[in-house]
Scaffold this motif. Structure first.
Motif, PDB file in Angstrom:
ATOM      1  N   THR A  79       0.837  -1.199   0.000  1.00 31.68           N
ATOM      2  CA  THR A  79       0.000   0.000   0.000  1.00 31.68           C
ATOM      3  C   THR A  79       0.875   1.253   0.000  1.00 31.68           C
ATOM      4  O   THR A  79       2.084   1.188   0.184  1.00 31.68           O
ATOM      5  N   GLY A  89       0.495   3.713   2.274  1.00 34.68           N
ATOM      6  CA  GLY A  89       0.377   4.413   3.547  1.00 34.68           C
ATOM      7  C   GLY A  89       0.287   3.458   4.718  1.00 34.68           C
ATOM      8  O   GLY A  89       0.491   2.252   4.580  1.00 34.68           O
ATOM      9  N   GLN A 106      -2.135   2.278   6.011  1.00 31.42           N
ATOM     10  CA  GLN A 106      -3.206   1.271   5.898  1.00 31.42           C
ATOM     11  C   GLN A 106      -2.636  -0.121   5.684  1.00 31.42           C
ATOM     12  O   GLN A 106      -3.361  -1.110   5.816  1.00 31.42           O
ATOM     13  N   ARG A 109     -10.837   2.998   6.605  1.00 26.59           N
ATOM     14  CA  ARG A 109      -9.883   4.038   6.237  1.00 26.59           C
ATOM     15  C   ARG A 109     -10.452   4.933   5.146  1.00 26.59           C
ATOM     16  O   ARG A 109     -11.455   4.616   4.516  1.00 26.59           O
ATOM     17  N   GLU A 120      -6.067  10.490   2.208  1.00 22.67           N
ATOM     18  CA  GLU A 120      -5.193  11.220   3.118  1.00 22.67           C
ATOM     19  C   GLU A 120      -5.710  12.644   3.357  1.00 22.67           C
ATOM     20  O   GLU A 120      -6.264  13.272   2.451  1.00 22.67           O
ATOM     21  N   ARG A 135      -5.676   6.708  -1.060  1.00 26.35           N
ATOM     22  CA  ARG A 135      -4.940   5.569  -0.518  1.00 26.35           C
ATOM     23  C   ARG A 135      -5.134   4.417  -1.505  1.00 26.35           C
ATOM     24  O   ARG A 135      -6.258   4.016  -1.782  1.00 26.35           O
ATOM     25  N   SER A 177      -4.061   0.407  -2.480  1.00 24.86           N
ATOM     26  CA  SER A 177      -3.641  -0.802  -1.770  1.00 24.86           C
ATOM     27  C   SER A 177      -3.785  -2.019  -2.671  1.00 24.86           C
ATOM     28  O   SER A 177      -4.599  -2.017  -3.609  1.00 24.86           O
ATOM     29  N   THR A 186      -1.622   7.081  -7.654  1.00 25.34           N
ATOM     30  CA  THR A 186      -2.399   8.041  -6.885  1.00 25.34           C
ATOM     31  C   THR A 186      -2.929   9.194  -7.727  1.00 25.34           C
ATOM     32  O   THR A 186      -4.055   9.651  -7.521  1.00 25.34           O
TER      33      THR A 186
END
Length: 260
Positions: free
Chosen positions: A111, A113, A115, A136, A139, A148, A150, A196
């Protein structure tokens, strides 16, 4: 028949022809996906090699600020941790220091972050990937509201499947979080790439749509080189690539840090 009706029918025919010609199963190289894009942010790639013998995972980070660029990847067993390159220059560690890759039993988590730890804790308790990410959201870095992203691979019977997720703001104000999860069977030579940001900007526009289909080469060094050399030279920071042999479970890892 009036000209407007005729034009509408013609336009519909042209649209149908374009749709027929479009290859929805097209697989592009990672080079083609990132070479002319100055800022895709952080990215995850998961897929299977063409010989169907290995799972492939890649994670990279980019940065525009001094705080973001002051980072390196560090290996700790099966885990990858992000450390500050120069501790004295750290401004805010909350969103830049985390473990992007972590393993639990037959599952590998990646991921962008902290998380990672949320997913790790949930699967240890027998819960699911998407269940963990329901807790979650994106950000809190307005006005960008960085998503985020993942992924998780699940290995079973000398093969694997994988899931990918993106949590992003529902609007420009960060009023709510939209959550998207994608589940994939592994196909030889095919991977999926999620990042992202769509491209550079101010604020940064978030990634849109499904994870992009990309080609996964058999050779880990070729894949590492392809990604690293095509990421924007000014903004790239670190890259980690792991290949897992599906027969033996043996791993090969490659790590690139711009800060040495």
């Amino acid at each position: 028949m009036d000209s407007a009706s005729q034009g509408g029918r013609t336009g519909g025919k042209e649209f149908a022809e374009r749709t027929i010609k479009m290859d929805i199963y097209q697989v592009d190289s990672m080079a083609a996906r990132i070479h002319d894009n100055a800022y895709v942010g952080r990215g995850i790639v998961i897929g299977k090699t063409p010989d169907a013998k290995k799972a492939a995972v890649a994670y990279f980070i980019m940065g525009r600020s001094d705080n973001s660029r002051n980072r390196v990847f560090v290996e700790k067993g099966d885990e990858v941790i992000i450390h500050p390159f120069d501790v004295s220059k750290v401004e805010d560690p909350s969103l830049i220091i985390y473990s992007p890759i972590k393993k639990w039993e037959n599952k590998l988590i990646v991921t962008n972050g902290d998380q990672t730890d949320t997913v790790y804790d949930y699967i240890k308790e027998g819960k699911g990937f998407s269940e963990a990410l329901e807790t979650r959201e994106f950000e809190p870095d307005a006005p960008n509201f960085t998503p985020r992203i993942s992924g998780m691979l699940t290995f079973e019977n000398k093969d694997f499947s994988y899931e990918m997720s993106i949590l992003k703001s529902a609007d420009a104000k960060g009023s709510a979080c939209n959550r998207y999860t994608f589940s994939y069977a592994s196909l030889a030579g095919v991977g999926h790439f999620i990042h992202t940001y769509a491209h550079d900007g101010n604020p940064l526009p978030t990634f849109q749509g499904e994870p992009e289909r990309v080609a996964i080469p058999d050779d880990i060094d070729a894949f590492t080189k392809e990604i690293w050399e095509n990421l924007n030279e000014e903004n790239k920071i670190s890259l980690y690539v792991r290949y897992i042999d599906l027969e033996t479970g043996k791993t090969e890892n490659r790590m690139m840090n711009k800060n040495q």
